[in-house]
Design a protein around this motif. Structure first.
Motif, PDB file in Angstrom:
ATOM      1  N   ILE A 147       8.156   3.687  10.100  1.00 35.53           N
ATOM      2  CA  ILE A 147       8.185   5.149   9.268  1.00 35.53           C
ATOM      3  C   ILE A 147       9.801   5.473   9.087  1.00 35.53           C
ATOM      4  N   THR A 148      10.119   5.768   7.928  1.00 36.83           N
ATOM      5  CA  THR A 148      11.598   6.078   7.717  1.00 36.83           C
ATOM      6  C   THR A 148      11.919   7.188   6.876  1.00 36.83           C
ATOM      7  N   PRO A 149      13.100   7.611   6.869  1.00 38.30           N
ATOM      8  CA  PRO A 149      13.506   8.643   6.007  1.00 38.30           C
ATOM      9  C   PRO A 149      14.400   8.155   4.780  1.00 38.30           C
ATOM     10  N   SER A 155      19.291   1.090   4.936  1.00 35.35           N
ATOM     11  CA  SER A 155      19.955   0.729   6.261  1.00 35.35           C
ATOM     12  C   SER A 155      18.797   1.129   7.478  1.00 35.35           C
ATOM     13  N   GLN A 156      18.040   2.331   7.091  1.00 36.94           N
ATOM     14  CA  GLN A 156      16.921   2.683   8.444  1.00 36.94           C
ATOM     15  C   GLN A 156      15.859   1.516   8.113  1.00 36.94           C
ATOM     16  N   VAL A 157      15.397   1.306   7.119  1.00 39.30           N
ATOM     17  CA  VAL A 157      14.232   0.408   6.869  1.00 39.30           C
ATOM     18  C   VAL A 157      14.872  -0.925   7.604  1.00 39.30           C
ATOM     19  N   HIS A 204       3.299   3.138   0.373  1.00 42.45           N
ATOM     20  CA  HIS A 204       3.966   4.486  -0.163  1.00 42.45           C
ATOM     21  C   HIS A 204       3.270   5.668   0.325  1.00 42.45           C
ATOM     22  N   GLY A 205       4.100   6.636   0.921  1.00 43.04           N
ATOM     23  CA  GLY A 205       3.052   7.858   1.241  1.00 43.04           C
ATOM     24  C   GLY A 205       4.016   8.904   1.858  1.00 43.04           C
ATOM     25  N   ASP A 206       3.254   9.899   2.239  1.00 43.35           N
ATOM     26  CA  ASP A 206       3.921  11.062   2.878  1.00 43.35           C
ATOM     27  C   ASP A 206       3.613  11.361   4.350  1.00 43.35           C
ATOM     28  N   THR A 209       0.285  10.118   5.295  1.00 43.62           N
ATOM     29  CA  THR A 209      -0.005   8.636   5.075  1.00 43.62           C
ATOM     30  C   THR A 209       0.600   8.056   6.415  1.00 43.62           C
ATOM     31  N   GLY A 210       1.850   8.628   6.717  1.00 46.41           N
ATOM     32  CA  GLY A 210       2.533   8.362   8.194  1.00 46.41           C
ATOM     33  C   GLY A 210       1.573   8.448   9.344  1.00 46.41           C
ATOM     34  N   ALA A 211       0.834   9.826   9.437  1.00 47.30           N
ATOM     35  CA  ALA A 211       0.192   9.921  10.537  1.00 47.30           C
ATOM     36  C   ALA A 211      -1.158   9.324  10.537  1.00 47.30           C
ATOM     37  N   THR A 225      11.969   6.985  12.258  1.00 44.93           N
ATOM     38  CA  THR A 225      13.243   7.711  12.174  1.00 44.93           C
ATOM     39  C   THR A 225      12.978   8.723  11.162  1.00 44.93           C
ATOM     40  N   GLY A 226      13.382   9.882  11.620  1.00 45.54           N
ATOM     41  CA  GLY A 226      13.137  11.008  10.631  1.00 45.54           C
ATOM     42  C   GLY A 226      13.547  12.352  11.634  1.00 45.54           C
ATOM     43  N   SER A 227      12.951  13.565  11.316  1.00 44.69           N
ATOM     44  CA  SER A 227      13.358  14.812  11.917  1.00 44.69           C
ATOM     45  C   SER A 227      12.825  14.944  13.137  1.00 44.69           C
ATOM     46  N   THR A 228      13.456  15.724  13.920  1.00 49.17           N
ATOM     47  CA  THR A 228      12.893  15.828  15.414  1.00 49.17           C
ATOM     48  C   THR A 228      11.417  16.371  15.432  1.00 49.17           C
ATOM     49  N   ARG A 229      11.059  17.326  14.408  1.00 50.00           N
ATOM     50  CA  ARG A 229       9.739  18.022  14.178  1.00 50.00           C
ATOM     51  C   ARG A 229       8.647  16.812  13.936  1.00 50.00           C
ATOM     52  N   ALA A 230       9.135  15.910  13.020  1.00 48.30           N
ATOM     53  CA  ALA A 230       7.989  15.006  12.747  1.00 48.30           C
ATOM     54  C   ALA A 230       8.031  14.060  13.843  1.00 48.30           C
ATOM     55  N   LEU A 247      11.751   6.431  18.735  1.00 52.16           N
ATOM     56  CA  LEU A 247      12.271   7.499  17.894  1.00 52.16           C
ATOM     57  C   LEU A 247      13.531   7.618  17.730  1.00 52.16           C
ATOM     58  N   GLU A 248      13.958   7.743  16.405  1.00 48.90           N
ATOM     59  CA  GLU A 248      15.439   7.802  16.136  1.00 48.90           C
ATOM     60  C   GLU A 248      15.449   9.335  15.302  1.00 48.90           C
ATOM     61  N   LEU A 249      15.847  10.385  16.192  1.00 49.56           N
ATOM     62  CA  LEU A 249      15.558  11.673  15.361  1.00 49.56           C
ATOM     63  C   LEU A 249      16.962  12.464  14.937  1.00 49.56           C
ATOM     64  N   GLY A 250      16.945  13.576  15.012  1.00 50.77           N
ATOM     65  CA  GLY A 250      18.127  14.353  14.455  1.00 50.77           C
ATOM     66  C   GLY A 250      19.280  14.416  15.522  1.00 50.77           C
ATOM     67  N   GLY A 251      20.052  15.163  14.960  1.00 51.46           N
ATOM     68  CA  GLY A 251      21.476  15.325  15.904  1.00 51.46           C
ATOM     69  C   GLY A 251      22.375  16.584  15.609  1.00 51.46           C
ATOM     70  N   LYS A 252      23.246  16.825  16.374  1.00 52.59           N
ATOM     71  CA  LYS A 252      24.332  18.040  16.277  1.00 52.59           C
ATOM     72  C   LYS A 252      25.497  17.551  16.669  1.00 52.59           C
ATOM     73  N   ALA A 326      14.907  19.963  -3.470  1.00 55.38           N
ATOM     74  CA  ALA A 326      14.945  21.447  -3.416  1.00 55.38           C
ATOM     75  C   ALA A 326      14.867  22.306  -1.999  1.00 55.38           C
ATOM     76  N   ARG A 327      13.775  21.475  -1.217  1.00 52.48           N
ATOM     77  CA  ARG A 327      13.705  21.995   0.249  1.00 52.48           C
ATOM     78  C   ARG A 327      15.072  21.954   0.731  1.00 52.48           C
ATOM     79  N   GLN A 328      15.787  20.912   0.826  1.00 49.02           N
ATOM     80  CA  GLN A 328      16.826  20.666   1.594  1.00 49.02           C
ATOM     81  C   GLN A 328      17.896  21.483   1.089  1.00 49.02           C
ATOM     82  N   PRO A 445      24.190  -0.820  20.140  1.00 52.45           N
ATOM     83  CA  PRO A 445      22.973  -0.057  20.017  1.00 52.45           C
ATOM     84  C   PRO A 445      22.921   1.182  19.412  1.00 52.45           C
ATOM     85  N   PHE A 446      22.547   1.589  18.344  1.00 55.63           N
ATOM     86  CA  PHE A 446      22.363   3.002  17.934  1.00 55.63           C
ATOM     87  C   PHE A 446      21.140   3.715  18.233  1.00 55.63           C
ATOM     88  N   GLY A 447      21.487   4.829  18.990  1.00 58.56           N
ATOM     89  CA  GLY A 447      20.392   5.812  19.355  1.00 58.56           C
ATOM     90  C   GLY A 447      20.704   6.887  20.224  1.00 58.56           C
TER      91      GLY A 447
HETATM   92  P1  NAD Z   1      11.075  13.666   8.010  1.00 57.83           P
HETATM   93  O1  NAD Z   1      10.720  13.846   9.465  1.00 57.83           O
HETATM   94  O2  NAD Z   1      10.429  14.735   6.832  1.00 57.83           O
HETATM   95  O3  NAD Z   1      10.434  12.305   7.570  1.00 57.83           O
HETATM   96  C1  NAD Z   1      10.800  11.146   8.008  1.00 57.83           C
HETATM   97  C2  NAD Z   1       9.322  10.212   7.577  1.00 57.83           C
HETATM   98  O4  NAD Z   1       8.537  10.543   8.301  1.00 57.83           O
HETATM   99  C3  NAD Z   1       8.965  10.107   6.032  1.00 57.83           C
HETATM  100  O5  NAD Z   1       8.851   8.915   5.950  1.00 57.83           O
HETATM  101  C4  NAD Z   1       8.094  11.249   6.181  1.00 57.83           C
HETATM  102  O6  NAD Z   1       6.970  10.836   5.154  1.00 57.83           O
HETATM  103  C5  NAD Z   1       7.058  10.652   7.598  1.00 57.83           C
HETATM  104  N1  NAD Z   1       6.560  11.953   8.302  1.00 57.83           N
HETATM  105  C6  NAD Z   1       6.645  13.118   7.984  1.00 57.83           C
HETATM  106  N2  NAD Z   1       5.867  13.867   8.930  1.00 57.83           N
HETATM  107  C7  NAD Z   1       5.108  12.764   9.401  1.00 57.83           C
HETATM  108  C8  NAD Z   1       3.925  12.845  10.361  1.00 57.83           C
HETATM  109  N3  NAD Z   1       3.515  13.925  11.003  1.00 57.83           N
HETATM  110  N4  NAD Z   1       3.573  11.828  10.934  1.00 57.83           N
HETATM  111  C9  NAD Z   1       3.966  10.405  10.569  1.00 57.83           C
HETATM  112  N5  NAD Z   1       5.021  10.436   9.268  1.00 57.83           N
HETATM  113  C10 NAD Z   1       5.636  11.541   9.150  1.00 57.83           C
HETATM  114  O7  NAD Z   1      12.360  13.547   8.068  1.00 57.83           O
HETATM  115  P2  NAD Z   1      13.479  13.334   6.501  1.00 57.83           P
HETATM  116  O8  NAD Z   1      13.706  14.561   6.008  1.00 57.83           O
HETATM  117  O9  NAD Z   1      12.927  12.005   5.594  1.00 57.83           O
HETATM  118  O10 NAD Z   1      14.859  12.478   7.201  1.00 57.83           O
HETATM  119  C11 NAD Z   1      15.797  13.520   7.604  1.00 57.83           C
HETATM  120  C12 NAD Z   1      15.781  13.452   9.331  1.00 57.83           C
HETATM  121  O11 NAD Z   1      15.964  12.225   9.919  1.00 57.83           O
HETATM  122  C13 NAD Z   1      16.809  14.206   9.744  1.00 57.83           C
HETATM  123  O12 NAD Z   1      16.343  15.361  10.909  1.00 57.83           O
HETATM  124  C14 NAD Z   1      17.797  13.254  10.313  1.00 57.83           C
HETATM  125  O13 NAD Z   1      18.562  13.515  11.373  1.00 57.83           O
HETATM  126  C15 NAD Z   1      16.752  12.032  10.792  1.00 57.83           C
HETATM  127  N6  NAD Z   1      17.411  10.616  10.936  1.00 57.83           N
HETATM  128  C16 NAD Z   1      17.711  10.220  12.146  1.00 57.83           C
HETATM  129  C17 NAD Z   1      18.203   9.258  12.257  1.00 57.83           C
HETATM  130  C18 NAD Z   1      18.504   8.344  13.725  1.00 57.83           C
HETATM  131  O14 NAD Z   1      18.837   7.114  13.724  1.00 57.83           O
HETATM  132  N7  NAD Z   1      18.284   9.143  14.729  1.00 57.83           N
HETATM  133  C19 NAD Z   1      18.746   8.407  11.059  1.00 57.83           C
HETATM  134  C20 NAD Z   1      18.450   9.011   9.930  1.00 57.83           C
HETATM  135  C21 NAD Z   1      18.010  10.357   9.787  1.00 57.83           C
END
Ligand code: NAD
Length: 476
Positions: A147-149, A155-157, A204-206, A209-211, A225-230, A247-252, A326-328, A445-447
């Protein structure tokens, strides 16, 4: 209008079973450019079933066969790289120059690095001379969900698909609904390269779909790879099935600029923060500057922000593009407002679109100084071209501020003192530390750690994420 209504499952493009769609919007114009179908449980189940059927055969192939597939993919990808750059630019708004020079080529580099790493991974290794009959086997983990952002979409894929293929896994990729074009093109490339049907599947999906993919009982690992919340919800969703979760998540990221840093250090840091319109998980978004050079650094950062041009994704040049959606855009604006409201000093940029733009998700390159640790712009990932500058008194103070975050992806150090750099590399709490503008080498390694997730992508670490260790005695 581009309508993506099919998914690549079992080596064929099958129509989506779901009626749900997501509008594709050009971030530069806010105009709808097409739509993508959002897979439902039936689509995910079909893709997982195809992967399950393909796994036994693929997992037993000679590694050389898997490496040859990546080699063919690399050649086809190379030939289609301009097409890939355009797909990435269209879907997430990267200007063509960035898409052509950084976004699209990244997977080619990953393929080269993973092929190199694969040559060195010992898939059957002895435990040691004390146990001559023991072997440690590295085996593919099974059917994996990827699952990718949208921010560095290919690159992430590639950081997931390539090592999963090399490890011998079968997979289902669910890219971001905001970046479907690049993954659809990659599926064509994998198909043309001759991957056996079912080894690679694309739905494809949101988030929903990922869940479904996360919860699917036949999926043994999720690489997300995606947000810390997801990421947190992925972890929870995977728990009942005892799945491995990478998990590859957010950063600061903090960028520690000492008085003995080189002359380019501040400029480099600002540009790196603004790269990809600030939409990088590893961006150095907190610049911590030693008090004695603080005022000069703030002025330099202002100048760099004012020199940074903003423009549409389709036009040529070294400008930064819009943010993705628009959300971002709204979230970044809210954080800029919060910075002003909480008393940070606005040095460049600010709220609203840059001059000359009445539409499009364009954000002014923004610099805040005198940012305090409790402010939202010091704590939250902004994911836009917004830099927060803070002063520090000494090394101890710098480490305290840098580590005062739940994130831990990349930290940066700028200093002419090698002993200090080495001390800081150990004391900064993050998965990566980059110093003096020196990029990390191929195959590193990236992480991250903590809320940045604990996966390691790239090199031998990235390959071994997709393998399980089997411990065997009595080997003949
Ligand atoms: P996002 O978490 O909204 O979505 C990421 C992916 O997860 C999408 O494919 C989305 O459809 C899917 N998704 C969303 N909710 C889900 C759930 N509950 N279950 C399963 N899948 C779900 O993130 P985004 O807005 O697409 O990407 C930005 C975020 O990604 C930022 O926080 C960024 O820091 C992070 N990111 C991290 C890295 C890393 O390597 N650490 C790299 C790139 C981006």
């Amino acid at each position: 209008m581009r309508e993506l209504q099919t998914f690549y499952i079992g080596g064929r493009w099958l129509p989506s079973r779901s009626a749900r769609t997501h509008a594709m919007v050009d971030p530069s114009t806010e105009q709808v450019t097409g739509s993508v179908s959002l897979g439902d449980a039936g689509d995910v189940d079909a893709a997982v079933a195809a992967a399950q059927a393909a796994f036994p055969g693929w997992s037993e192939t000679d590694p050389a066969e898997r490496m040859a597939l990546i080699g063919r993919m690399q050649a086809i990808y190379s030939a289609r790289s301009e097409e890939m750059a355009k797909a990435i630019s269209d879907e997430m708004g990267a200007p063509m120059e960035l898409a052509r020079t950084r976004q699209a080529p990244a997977p080619l580099r990953h393929m080269t690095n993973f092929l190199e790493a694969m040559k060195h991974v010992e898939l059957i290794r002895p435990l040691g001379s004390h146990a001559p009959g023991d072997r440690i086997l590295l085996e593919p983990i099974g059917v994996v969900g990827l699952i990718t952002p949208w921010n560095w979409p290919m690159s992430q894929v590639a950081l997931k698909v390539v090592p999963a293929l090399l490890a011998g896994c079968a997979m289902v990729l669910k890219p971001s609904e905001y970046a479907p074009l690049s993954s659809a093109l990659l599926a064509e490339i994998i198909d043309e390269a001759g991957a056996p049907p079912g080894v690679f599947n694309l739905v494809h999906g949101d988030g929903a779909t990922g869940a479904r993919l996360v919860e699917h009982p036949e999926v043994t690992m999720i690489s997300f790879t995606g947000s810390t919340r997801a990421g947190q919800s992925v972890l929870l969703g995977a728990a009942p099935g005892f799945k491995r979760v990478a998990l590859e998540l957010g950063g600061k990221g903090a960028n520690l600029v000492f008085a003995d840093a080189d002359d380019q250090a501040v400029e480099r840091g600002v540009r790196q923060c603004f790269l990809n319109s600030g939409q990088s998980c590893n961006a150095p978004t907190r610049m911590l500057v030693e008090r004695s050079v603080y005022a000069r650094a703030v002025e330099r950062a202002r100048a760099v922000a004012e020199e940074t041009t903003v423009g549409p994704s389709g036009s040529e040049g070294g400008h930064i593009g819009p943010v993705v959606n628009a959300r971002q855009y709204a979230q970044i604006q809210a954080l800029i407002e919060a910075g002003i409201g909480e008393g940070a000093r606005l040095v460049a940029g600010g709220c609203g679109r840059p001059a000359g733009f009445n539409s499009g998700y364009f954000v002014k390159p923004t610099v805040f100084a005198d940012v305090a640790g409790h402010m939202r712009i010091a704590r939250e990932e902004i994911f836009g071209p917004v830099l927060s500058i803070m002063a520090f008194e000494d090394e101890e103070d710098a480490v305290r501020i840098a580590n005062d975050t739940p994130y831990g992806l990349t930290n940066y150090v700028q200093s002419g003192d090698g002993d200090r750099r080495n001390r800081l590399a150990r004391r900064l709490r993050s998965g990566m530390v980059e110093m003096n503008g020196q990029p990390r080498g191929a195959g590193s390694p990236f992480g991250g750690v903590r809320h940045s997730g604990g996966a390691r992508e790239g090199g031998t670490w990235g390959l071994e994420e997709f393998m399980v260790v089997k411990s065997v005695s009595g080997w003949g």
